[in-house]
Design an enzyme around this catalytic site. Structure first.
Site, PDB file in Angstrom:
ATOM      1  N   ASP A  23       0.844  -1.204   0.000  1.00 58.27           N
ATOM      2  CA  ASP A  23       0.000   0.000   0.000  1.00 58.27           C
ATOM      3  C   ASP A  23       0.880   1.254   0.000  1.00 58.27           C
ATOM      4  O   ASP A  23       1.802   1.387   0.817  1.00 58.27           O
ATOM      5  CB  ASP A  23      -0.925  -0.017   1.230  1.00 58.27           C
ATOM      6  CG  ASP A  23      -2.214   0.754   0.977  1.00 58.27           C
ATOM      7  OD1 ASP A  23      -2.140   1.955   0.665  1.00 58.27           O
ATOM      8  OD2 ASP A  23      -3.291   0.142   1.088  1.00 58.27           O
ATOM      9  N   SER A  77      -6.822   4.221  -1.866  1.00 56.34           N
ATOM     10  CA  SER A  77      -7.031   2.793  -1.625  1.00 56.34           C
ATOM     11  C   SER A  77      -8.367   2.291  -2.130  1.00 56.34           C
ATOM     12  O   SER A  77      -8.470   1.174  -2.620  1.00 56.34           O
ATOM     13  CB  SER A  77      -6.959   2.500  -0.121  1.00 56.34           C
ATOM     14  OG  SER A  77      -5.666   2.673   0.356  1.00 56.34           O
ATOM     15  N   ASP A 169      -5.008  14.285   2.844  1.00 56.18           N
ATOM     16  CA  ASP A 169      -5.144  14.236   1.380  1.00 56.18           C
ATOM     17  C   ASP A 169      -4.713  15.569   0.779  1.00 56.18           C
ATOM     18  O   ASP A 169      -4.752  15.754  -0.437  1.00 56.18           O
ATOM     19  CB  ASP A 169      -6.605  13.962   0.978  1.00 56.18           C
ATOM     20  CG  ASP A 169      -7.100  12.659   1.565  1.00 56.18           C
ATOM     21  OD1 ASP A 169      -6.294  11.703   1.610  1.00 56.18           O
ATOM     22  OD2 ASP A 169      -8.256  12.584   1.988  1.00 56.18           O
ATOM     23  N   ARG A 294     -16.765   8.635   0.015  1.00 54.73           N
ATOM     24  CA  ARG A 294     -16.083   7.343   0.122  1.00 54.73           C
ATOM     25  C   ARG A 294     -16.598   6.556   1.323  1.00 54.73           C
ATOM     26  O   ARG A 294     -16.871   7.126   2.374  1.00 54.73           O
ATOM     27  CB  ARG A 294     -14.576   7.578   0.222  1.00 54.73           C
ATOM     28  CG  ARG A 294     -13.791   6.326   0.545  1.00 54.73           C
ATOM     29  CD  ARG A 294     -12.320   6.496   0.254  1.00 54.73           C
ATOM     30  NE  ARG A 294     -11.524   5.687   1.166  1.00 54.73           N
ATOM     31  CZ  ARG A 294     -10.216   5.526   1.080  1.00 54.73           C
ATOM     32  NH1 ARG A 294      -9.543   6.111   0.115  1.00 54.73           N
ATOM     33  NH2 ARG A 294      -9.565   4.800   1.957  1.00 54.73           N
ATOM     34  N   LYS A 373      -6.101  -1.824   6.942  1.00 50.63           N
ATOM     35  CA  LYS A 373      -6.273  -2.148   5.517  1.00 50.63           C
ATOM     36  C   LYS A 373      -7.117  -3.405   5.322  1.00 50.63           C
ATOM     37  O   LYS A 373      -7.202  -3.912   4.190  1.00 50.63           O
ATOM     38  CB  LYS A 373      -4.883  -2.345   4.869  1.00 50.63           C
ATOM     39  CG  LYS A 373      -3.976  -1.141   4.967  1.00 50.63           C
ATOM     40  CD  LYS A 373      -4.460   0.020   4.106  1.00 50.63           C
ATOM     41  CE  LYS A 373      -3.605   1.261   4.318  1.00 50.63           C
ATOM     42  NZ  LYS A 373      -4.055   2.390   3.496  1.00 50.63           N
ATOM     43  N   ASP A 442       1.971   3.227   3.062  1.00 48.15           N
ATOM     44  CA  ASP A 442       0.921   4.241   3.052  1.00 48.15           C
ATOM     45  C   ASP A 442       0.694   4.858   4.430  1.00 48.15           C
ATOM     46  O   ASP A 442       0.745   6.077   4.586  1.00 48.15           O
ATOM     47  CB  ASP A 442      -0.381   3.621   2.569  1.00 48.15           C
ATOM     48  CG  ASP A 442      -1.490   4.650   2.593  1.00 48.15           C
ATOM     49  OD1 ASP A 442      -1.405   5.620   1.830  1.00 48.15           O
ATOM     50  OD2 ASP A 442      -2.418   4.502   3.407  1.00 48.15           O
ATOM     51  N   HIS A 446       1.654   8.719   5.467  1.00 44.41           N
ATOM     52  CA  HIS A 446       0.703   9.759   5.878  1.00 44.41           C
ATOM     53  C   HIS A 446       1.185  10.570   7.085  1.00 44.41           C
ATOM     54  O   HIS A 446       0.595  11.596   7.415  1.00 44.41           O
ATOM     55  CB  HIS A 446      -0.644   9.133   6.235  1.00 44.41           C
ATOM     56  CG  HIS A 446      -1.503   8.793   5.051  1.00 44.41           C
ATOM     57  ND1 HIS A 446      -1.863   9.723   4.110  1.00 44.41           N
ATOM     58  CD2 HIS A 446      -2.083   7.624   4.661  1.00 44.41           C
ATOM     59  CE1 HIS A 446      -2.632   9.133   3.188  1.00 44.41           C
ATOM     60  NE2 HIS A 446      -2.772   7.867   3.499  1.00 44.41           N
ATOM     61  N   ASP A 483      -1.162   0.056  -4.675  1.00 46.56           N
ATOM     62  CA  ASP A 483      -2.458   0.606  -5.060  1.00 46.56           C
ATOM     63  C   ASP A 483      -2.387   2.094  -5.428  1.00 46.56           C
ATOM     64  O   ASP A 483      -3.327   2.636  -6.003  1.00 46.56           O
ATOM     65  CB  ASP A 483      -3.493   0.374  -3.948  1.00 46.56           C
ATOM     66  CG  ASP A 483      -3.072   0.969  -2.617  1.00 46.56           C
ATOM     67  OD1 ASP A 483      -1.863   1.178  -2.386  1.00 46.56           O
ATOM     68  OD2 ASP A 483      -3.966   1.225  -1.787  1.00 46.56           O
ATOM     69  N   HIS A 484      -1.298   2.760  -5.061  1.00 46.63           N
ATOM     70  CA  HIS A 484      -1.063   4.179  -5.379  1.00 46.63           C
ATOM     71  C   HIS A 484       0.236   4.542  -4.686  1.00 46.63           C
ATOM     72  O   HIS A 484       0.749   3.763  -3.870  1.00 46.63           O
ATOM     73  CB  HIS A 484      -2.194   5.085  -4.847  1.00 46.63           C
ATOM     74  CG  HIS A 484      -2.486   4.873  -3.397  1.00 46.63           C
ATOM     75  ND1 HIS A 484      -1.701   5.393  -2.400  1.00 46.63           N
ATOM     76  CD2 HIS A 484      -3.425   4.117  -2.775  1.00 46.63           C
ATOM     77  CE1 HIS A 484      -2.166   5.001  -1.223  1.00 46.63           C
ATOM     78  NE2 HIS A 484      -3.214   4.213  -1.415  1.00 46.63           N
ATOM     79  N   HIS A 501      -1.257  11.111  -0.732  1.00 48.17           N
ATOM     80  CA  HIS A 501      -0.889  10.174  -1.800  1.00 48.17           C
ATOM     81  C   HIS A 501      -0.273  10.948  -2.968  1.00 48.17           C
ATOM     82  O   HIS A 501      -0.222  12.176  -2.947  1.00 48.17           O
ATOM     83  CB  HIS A 501      -2.131   9.434  -2.306  1.00 48.17           C
ATOM     84  CG  HIS A 501      -2.789   8.593  -1.264  1.00 48.17           C
ATOM     85  ND1 HIS A 501      -4.039   8.074  -1.406  1.00 48.17           N
ATOM     86  CD2 HIS A 501      -2.362   8.168  -0.048  1.00 48.17           C
ATOM     87  CE1 HIS A 501      -4.370   7.372  -0.337  1.00 48.17           C
ATOM     88  NE2 HIS A 501      -3.373   7.427   0.505  1.00 48.17           N
TER      89      HIS A 501
END
Ligand SMILES: O=C(O)[C@@H](CO)OP(=O)(O)O
Ligand SMILES: [Mn+2]
Ligand SMILES: [Mn+2]
Length: 555
Positions: A23, A77, A169, A294, A373, A442, A446, A483-484, A501
């Protein structure tokens, strides 16, 4: 019911296939903020080198239109795992909402009428809450402001907004910029004769937006602020009062008193009037709209508002009666279970996911991740559906995580425990297909901490080393991707922490213990995450499901 697939000739022996998502580990140039290169991950670099020699490596895309977002949007994600698990690109919530607003459908639905227009007619308050930023991962401020404007246009006389600060974000300390934009929109509403203001707020990782049942106390804190105008007494300390007359004052004081807390962890606040009374408690007949589109971090708060007496996570009436209010989500977050009951935009209907094919074929699968996750490899993977597709053929394992504010201090998180369990399952050999998500790149990315992110990459590297030994011993196949991006850019262009991200591509490679050169990775197709499902079906021995995007391998 999905169709039964023909065999394709690869892996006719039915050797185990393991699909690993690192991730938040994207591909980016070396530099002071690239935790991947700073970590020099020995196993991964060796694996990639070998895969390159076998023509089994390439980069794939994980952002924008490759995952159903708008070009230029960073990946996340939800959309990433949706694409991985469904073999297709679906237009995602971020786009569905803004498109519906722009073309006007949004304002003409029965739900808008029932939730908003009727509330206004009854002289009640429209409450809005959600993540306040332009991140476009869970929400977008443009959409929130458009709702405020439309409520005013519809004759709304009272709006209360409960913003959650982002900083995850978007830039880690950008909260006040978005508060200023919101205040401007609310001031315009007041000019038009609507009593509109901010009523409560705080950091998104402190209030409301828990996921996968990790920390219900976050939901409880947020609920008590929104509904009862009560701040968690534990937030009121060291001079922080919890009750303020403006959001700006609350946020500035929080920053001054707790300088190490990023926006995402900002303490809660409730806005009070000159007499110290909360300005925006919920009253019977009011409507509450969750402006996030989301699902993962919106499910718990939705259940809290929607459920009746069966709700047992905390006492909703601890600070006064829980008034009968209407609740709507921007989207439906789980359409199988109907959460929430009322929503303003229909979600993407993700169908024929890969798990339906594996179950139809009798392929036994195993999915594992730590709590942060866990829903990614189950709920998102299966097209936003909670629970098993076919319990007799699947096993989903969750390794309990530590709370997210402990991640920076422990960047290894639960990777070792995840690997222990996964390796044991591979050794036991009960399953044909395994999927795993390593959260570290991930979740640590963050935090915006370079040393922690470097440790995170080292942890993933170590885990992959162990994983490959286990796969190799079984003569199996290991597929690795992400995934990114995130941890490959932990500093922005100016050297400041970057917590969000990225739009970078992600690595994709295959390791096959019995590789015979009969298949290679296609370098020419415009490959993205949605191409991985057909690829995995091929490696499991089957043709690409009809309607899936092309496989990444030629054979
Ligand atoms: O933590 C989250 O909710 C998002 C960032 O907003 O990250 P991810 O998409 O990786 O889950
Ligand atoms: Mn992710
Ligand atoms: Mn993330």
């Amino acid at each position: 019911m999905v169709q039964r697939l023909e065999k394709c000739g690869i892996n006719a022996e039915g050797r185990p296939v393991v699909f690993c998502v690192m991730d938040g580990v994207g591909v980016f140039k070396e530099g002071p903020g690239n935790a991947f290169w700073l970590a020099k991950p020995e196993n991964i670099l060796k694996f990639i080198e070998e895969a390159k020699q076998n023509k089994l490596y390439r980069e794939i895309y994980a952002h924008g239109e490759y995952v159903g977002l708008t070009d230029g949007d960073m990946g996340n994600s939800e959309v990433g795992h949706n694409a991985l698990g469904s073999g297709n690109i679906y237009t995602q919530g971020a786009r569905l909402v803004i498109e519906s607003m722009r073309e006007g459908t949004f304002w003409n639905t029965q739900q808008w009428k029932d939730m908003v227009v009727d509330t206004i007619k009854a002289g009640k308050t429209v409450h809005l809450f959600g993540l306040l930023s332009s991140g476009n991962v869970h929400s977008h401020i443009d959409q929130q402001i458009m709702i405020i404007q439309k409520v005013v246009e519809c004759g709304g006389k009272r709006i209360r907004f409960h913003p959650l600060l982002d900083g995850r974000d978007v830039a880690p300390d950008s909260g006040l910029e978005f508060i200023a934009q919101l205040e401007e929109a609310l001031a315009k509403a007041r000019d038009a004769g609507c009593d509109a203001c901010i009523a409560s707020g705080g950091g998104r990782m402190h209030l409301v937006m828990d996921r996968y049942n990790a920390e219900w106390s976050m939901v409880e804190r947020g609920f008590n602020q929104i509904v009862h105008g009560v701040v968690d007494p534990a937030d009121i300390k060291d001079g922080y009062k919890g009750y303020y007359t403006t959001a700006k004052e609350a946020i500035e004081e929080g920053r001054r008193l707790f300088p190490t807390l990023l926006d995402q962890y900002a303490p809660g606040f409730v806005i009070v009037d000159a007499e110290g009374k909360p300005v925006g408690k919920l009253e019977e007949g009011d409507v509450v709209i969750n402006t996030n589109f989301r699902g993962d971090r919106a499910l718990e708060i939705s259940n809290t508002f929607d459920q009746g007496a069966e709700f047992d996570k905390f006492d909703r009436a601890a600070h006064g009666p829980f008034p009968a209010v209407k609740y709507a989500g921007m989207l439906q977050y789980d359409s199988d279970l109907g959460i929430p009951k009322t929503y303003l935009v229909p979600p993407p209907s993700i169908s024929d996911v890969m798990s339906e094919y594996t179950c139809e074929l009798g392929i036994k699968s195993f999915a594992i991740a730590e709590t942060h996750k866990y829903g990614h490899v189950t709920f998102f993977w299966n097209g936003n559906r909670l629970g098993y597709i076919n319990k007799a053929l699947e096993k989903y394992v969750e390794i309990p995580s530590e709370p997210s504010d402990m991640i920076e201090a422990n960047p290894a998180m639960k990777a070792k425990e995840v690997t222990d369990e996964l390796v044991a399952a591979i050794e036991a050999g009960e399953f044909d297909y395994y999927r795993v998500n390593y959260a570290n790149g991930d979740m640590v990315g963050h935090t915006g901490s370079v040393p922690a992110a470097v440790e995170a990459v080292k942890t993933v590297d170590e885990s992959l080393g162990r994983l490959w030994e286990a796969v190799k011993a079984k003569g199996g196949i290991l597929v690795v991707t992400a995934d990114h991006g995130n941890c490959e850019e932990v500093l922005d262009g100016k050297g400041k922490p970057k917590t969000s991200h990225t739009t970078n591509p992600v690595p994709f490679w295959i390791m096959d213990a019995k590789y015979d050169g009969k298949y290679t990775v296609n370098q020419d197709i415009d490959g993205g995450l949605a191409n991985c499902a057909a690829t995995t079906m091929n490696l499991l021995g089957y043709e690409k499901p009809e309607g899936y995007m092309q496989s990444l391998i030629d054979y």
